[in-house]
Scaffold this motif. Sequence first.
Motif, PDB file in Angstrom:
ATOM      1  N   CYS A  97      45.381  12.589  57.390  1.00  0.00           N
ATOM      2  CA  CYS A  97      46.391  13.593  57.736  1.00  0.00           C
ATOM      3  C   CYS A  97      45.994  14.956  57.176  1.00  0.00           C
ATOM      4  CB  CYS A  97      47.750  13.150  57.201  1.00  0.00           C
ATOM      5  SG  CYS A  97      49.089  14.329  57.474  1.00  0.00           S
ATOM      6  N   LEU A  98      45.596  14.986  55.907  1.00  0.00           N
ATOM      7  CA  LEU A  98      45.153  16.234  55.294  1.00  0.00           C
ATOM      8  C   LEU A  98      43.929  16.800  56.007  1.00  0.00           C
ATOM      9  CD1 LEU A  98      45.491  15.339  51.504  1.00  0.00           C
ATOM     10  CD2 LEU A  98      46.779  17.112  52.716  1.00  0.00           C
ATOM     11  N   GLN A  99      43.010  15.919  56.345  1.00  0.00           N
ATOM     12  CA  GLN A  99      41.765  16.341  56.979  1.00  0.00           C
ATOM     13  C   GLN A  99      42.017  16.934  58.365  1.00  0.00           C
ATOM     14  OE1 GLN A  99      38.830  13.207  57.778  1.00  0.00           O
ATOM     15  NE2 GLN A  99      37.287  14.526  56.814  1.00  0.00           N
ATOM     16  N   ALA A 123      40.300  13.658  48.630  1.00  0.00           N
ATOM     17  CA  ALA A 123      41.483  14.396  49.078  1.00  0.00           C
ATOM     18  C   ALA A 123      41.651  15.693  48.294  1.00  0.00           C
ATOM     19  CB  ALA A 123      42.727  13.526  48.932  1.00  0.00           C
ATOM     20  N   TYR A 124      41.524  15.621  46.977  1.00  0.00           N
ATOM     21  CA  TYR A 124      41.697  16.829  46.177  1.00  0.00           C
ATOM     22  C   TYR A 124      40.543  17.812  46.416  1.00  0.00           C
ATOM     23  CZ  TYR A 124      45.403  14.237  43.820  1.00  0.00           C
ATOM     24  OH  TYR A 124      46.548  13.519  43.544  1.00  0.00           O
ATOM     25  N   ALA A 125      39.343  17.298  46.619  1.00  0.00           N
ATOM     26  CA  ALA A 125      38.205  18.169  46.921  1.00  0.00           C
ATOM     27  C   ALA A 125      38.408  18.871  48.264  1.00  0.00           C
ATOM     28  CB  ALA A 125      36.910  17.361  46.930  1.00  0.00           C
ATOM     29  N   THR A 130      39.741  23.765  51.441  1.00  0.00           N
ATOM     30  CA  THR A 130      40.516  24.395  52.513  1.00  0.00           C
ATOM     31  C   THR A 130      41.590  25.348  52.002  1.00  0.00           C
ATOM     32  OG1 THR A 130      42.038  22.495  52.578  1.00  0.00           O
ATOM     33  CG2 THR A 130      40.136  22.441  54.062  1.00  0.00           C
ATOM     34  N   GLY A 131      41.798  25.389  50.696  1.00  0.00           N
ATOM     35  CA  GLY A 131      42.807  26.273  50.129  1.00  0.00           C
ATOM     36  C   GLY A 131      44.219  25.745  50.240  1.00  0.00           C
ATOM     37  N   THR A 132      44.375  24.442  50.464  1.00  0.00           N
ATOM     38  CA  THR A 132      45.707  23.839  50.542  1.00  0.00           C
ATOM     39  C   THR A 132      46.370  23.872  49.167  1.00  0.00           C
ATOM     40  OG1 THR A 132      45.095  22.369  52.354  1.00  0.00           O
ATOM     41  CG2 THR A 132      46.985  21.708  51.014  1.00  0.00           C
ATOM     42  N   GLY A 154      38.129  15.983  36.001  1.00  0.00           N
ATOM     43  CA  GLY A 154      37.726  16.908  37.050  1.00  0.00           C
ATOM     44  C   GLY A 154      38.021  16.417  38.453  1.00  0.00           C
ATOM     45  N   VAL A 155      38.746  15.312  38.579  1.00  0.00           N
ATOM     46  CA  VAL A 155      39.128  14.817  39.906  1.00  0.00           C
ATOM     47  C   VAL A 155      40.058  15.822  40.586  1.00  0.00           C
ATOM     48  CG1 VAL A 155      40.371  12.994  41.146  1.00  0.00           C
ATOM     49  CG2 VAL A 155      38.813  12.403  39.278  1.00  0.00           C
TER      50      VAL A 155
END
Length: 258
Positions: A97-99, A123-125, A130-132, A154-155
């Motif tokens: 969904c995020l992608q 997901a976090y990367a 994308t600046g989300t 750092g995740v």
Amino acid sequence: MAEYQIMVAPNGARRQRRDHPALPLSPAELAQEAADCHRAGAAALHLHVRDAQGRHSLDAGRYREAMAAVAEAAPEMAIQITTESAGIYTPDQQFACLQALRPAAASVSVREMAQAPEIATRAYALCAETGTQVQHILYGDSCVAQLQTWYRAGVIPDAMRDVIFVLGKYAPPVLAQPQDLSGFLSATRTMDLNWSLCAFGRQERACLLAGIAAGGNPRIGFENNVETPEGDPLATNAASVAALVTAASAAGHILRKG
């Protein structure tokens, strides 16, 4: 006295019209609700979409349709999608969904992402790329501990400091109380977070006022509560927003709309 900004969560993932006849479900209804709530004082919309049967959905096409309708009806209102599973979706589907959407803002449950650490990392990367603007959903101490672990590892990028504290529960029902906030504040006091809160049940307004006084931002709406403090049905999401603005103003707090 504190400054605050309101996000409205008008429907959520689980409630249906039997829970409240004014629950907005379609893109057109969500758009009208967004416009009404923006006029009442809300600056942002926490957006859930539904499938043809009214069930919670993470379908990118349905999101795009609803986001377009909201943007047309309330162009100044910020939109935050949710990736919440509601017991339906897996972490890889949440990532998809995020992608697909690469949204400006999204709420992401730490507890749900922890089910698949390798997908959480991706997901976090992706959101960093994308600046989300990610808002981490925290349900309790274990979520706070996981968030701290992921910051150290750092995740989660150190700059992603937006969180929402969830007071009470939808199922099994646990009604939130203002004193529930103290545990979250104690657990996160050294983390330098930009925090918001939401609260289940008829004490929602009292909980949100306590949060504003403590320096947080409120999220209000039918996702979390459909009753007045006296137990009567709320008329609309916009009426709920307006009542919070009135109560916060009476307490000396200052609304920031943008």
